[in-house]
Design a protein around this motif. Structure first.
Motif, short mmCIF file in Angstrom:
data_model
loop_
_atom_site.label_atom_id
_atom_site.label_comp_id
_atom_site.label_asym_id
_atom_site.label_seq_id
_atom_site.Cartn_x
_atom_site.Cartn_y
_atom_site.Cartn_z
N GLU A 124 0.82 -1.21 0.00
CA GLU A 124 0.00 0.00 0.00
C GLU A 124 0.86 1.26 0.00
O GLU A 124 0.49 2.28 -0.61
N THR A 201 -5.60 -1.33 -8.91
CA THR A 201 -6.99 -1.19 -8.46
C THR A 201 -7.53 -2.53 -7.97
O THR A 201 -8.29 -2.59 -7.01
N SER A 204 -5.25 -3.42 -4.43
CA SER A 204 -5.19 -2.52 -3.27
C SER A 204 -6.40 -2.74 -2.38
O SER A 204 -7.52 -2.93 -2.86
N ARG A 205 -6.19 -2.68 -1.07
CA ARG A 205 -7.27 -2.81 -0.11
C ARG A 205 -7.43 -1.55 0.74
O ARG A 205 -8.30 -1.50 1.60
N SER A 207 -8.66 2.13 1.32
CA SER A 207 -9.71 2.97 0.72
C SER A 207 -9.13 4.24 0.10
O SER A 207 -9.57 4.66 -0.98
N ASN A 209 -6.15 4.68 -1.19
CA ASN A 209 -5.49 4.30 -2.45
C ASN A 209 -6.51 3.95 -3.52
O ASN A 209 -6.33 4.27 -4.70
N GLN A 210 -7.59 3.27 -3.13
CA GLN A 210 -8.63 2.94 -4.09
C GLN A 210 -9.23 4.20 -4.70
O GLN A 210 -9.48 4.26 -5.91
N GLN A 211 -9.42 5.24 -3.88
CA GLN A 211 -9.95 6.50 -4.40
C GLN A 211 -8.98 7.13 -5.38
O GLN A 211 -9.38 7.60 -6.46
N ARG A 214 -9.08 5.18 -8.67
CA ARG A 214 -10.29 5.43 -9.46
C ARG A 214 -10.18 6.75 -10.21
O ARG A 214 -10.58 6.86 -11.38
#
Length: 431
Positions: A124, A201, A204-205, A207, A209-211, A214
């Motif tokens: 991460e 994408t 990754s777990r 949140s 990083n997910q944002q 995206r």
């Protein structure tokens, strides 16, 4: 997702007790590790799957299978007395520093808060660094390149493709076979960046990083989707027009290709990003030695030499090629051969041989014979059991030769001094 951390060569119990990895999830992690290129013939080169525990070996990184992840950190000695979280944070910093040197990346470790180093896994943290660098680069504009286009248009654009015109449009002159260059963002470099974003994408777990991912995926929406296996790595040319993307290209290669090394399981099997510490330590030390000796008149070659030990008497074919980790030349002559070993050696008072393997000694003797270097060094990571400072610990004379074989260590936890210490080790004969 439950996340566990273990260090090289340590054990992580599994079972039904509180705080242990459930046996089924341990089986999944071990099965994923066994598919790695580092697993070896027996499948235990990453994780040893014991009856009651998983034991990490000389490979570090992340394994994620189903709803569980395992982070394996290198066995780097850090300040005693700290909490486990603080120690793991310090180790993650050192590992990211080693990766940055090996991949020639400029990473400011200070921009990541200490709490993030403690709470986030290595994966991460690397994803966060990649997202931050990619976002900053995209603010200055996505790189574009002229690409060759061939289209049939009502009006001529560029040059007329005569062969195509008279074969395809001989009966329909209203269409002109045009050949022209178009300044496009759909380039091999941008396709690689998109592939990296889409890959991260999925794994990754975190949140935050997910944002970030995206948002980056939206920016790359118009770039073609290309399978990782079909990406045009060799088509990417880094020049003065896109020099600022060199680090991002290296990071994308880290995530998508086998470097030190990344591996990905199939759908539903999990993902793994793993680094073989022997190879990483060798590259790290080699690059730092090149920095340390800049301007001294000494030249450094990594994995150079490549002389053969034997030649067949009947055919003359060369056999058993050697690849010393680091060759240092002076005036075209090999003056020093260094072989790095990512393992702990003992102090001389504990073991006169310091735990140096006989195979390593034989290897260095072969280098002495082939490269005629007066000085040979086996270089290990330093640990407190060897004393307060990294240094040359032992020197030996090779029987029948004037060559000196020495064992030495370098402290990878002291990143601010490691270049100077390596310079002293090589030029001054002591670290």
């Amino acid at each position: 997702m439950p996340a566990y951390t273990v260090r090289e060569w340590d054990k992580l119990p599994y079972g039904e007790d509180e705080g242990q990895i459930p046996a089924l999830q341990a089986d999944r992690l071990a099965a994923l590790a066994a598919r790695s290129t580092f697993a070896g013939r027996g499948g235990g080169g990453v994780l040893e799957h014991g009856r009651h525990a998983l034991r990490a070996r000389g490979v570090v990184g992340i394994l994620a299978a189903g709803d569980i992840s395992l982070e394996i950190l290198p066995k780097i000695d850090v300040a005693p007395g700290e909490t486990t979280d603080h120690q793991n944070a310090a180790i993650r910093k050192r590992l990211v520093h080693m990766l940055a040197v090996a991949l020639d990346l400029k990473i400011d470790l200070g921009v990541i808060a200490n709490i993030a180093w403690q709470r986030e896994t290595l994966l991460e943290i690397l994803i966060r660094i990649f997202c931050d660098k990619l976002t900053e680069a995209l603010r200055k504009g996505m790189p574009r390149r002229y690409v060759n286009c061939e289209e049939d248009l009502p009006t001529l654009r560029g040059q007329l493709d005569i062969a195509r015109q008279f074969t395809r449009h001989a009966a329909n002159p209203s269409r002109l076979a045009s050949r022209f260059d178009l300044l496009s963002e759909d380039t091999p470099l941008n396709r690689i960046m998109k592939a990296a974003v889409m890959c991260l994408t999925r794994i990754s777990r975190r949140s935050a990083n997910q944002q970030r991912l995206r948002e980056l995926a939206f920016v790359y929406a118009d770039i073609a989707d290309v399978p990782i296996s079909a990406l045009g790595w060799e088509q990417v040319v880094i020049d003065r027009t896109n020099r600022s993307w060199q680090e991002l290209f290296a990071m994308a290669r880290l995530f998508l290709q086998n470097r030190y090394q990344t591996t990905t399981g199939g759908a539903g099997q999990g993902t793994a990003m793993l680094f073989e510490m022997n190879a990483l330590f060798e590259e790290y030390v080699g690059r730092l030695i090149a920095r340390a000796l800049a301007g001294t008149g000494l030249t450094v070659s990594l994995q150079g030499g490549r002389l053969f030990c034997l030649s067949a008497q009947d055919s003359g074919h060369a056999l058993f090629q050697t690849k010393p980790d680091i060759l240092i030349r002076q005036g075209g002559r090999v003056a020093h051969v260094i072989d790095t070993k990512w393992k702990r050696i003992a102090a001389r008072i504990e073991d006169p041989k310091q735990g140096v393997s006989q195979a390593d000694v034989y290897q260095m003797m072969a280098y002495a014979q082939l490269y005629l270097a007066p000085r040979l060094t086996l270089l290990y990571p330093h640990h407190p059991g060897l004393g307060a400072d990294d240094a040359v610990h032992s020197r030996y004379c090779i029987t029948g030769h004037d060559t000196i074989l020495e064992t030495a260590s370098i402290d990878v936890s002291n990143s601010s001094q490691v270049v100077a210490r390596l310079r002293d080790l090589i030029i001054g004969g002591k670290a």
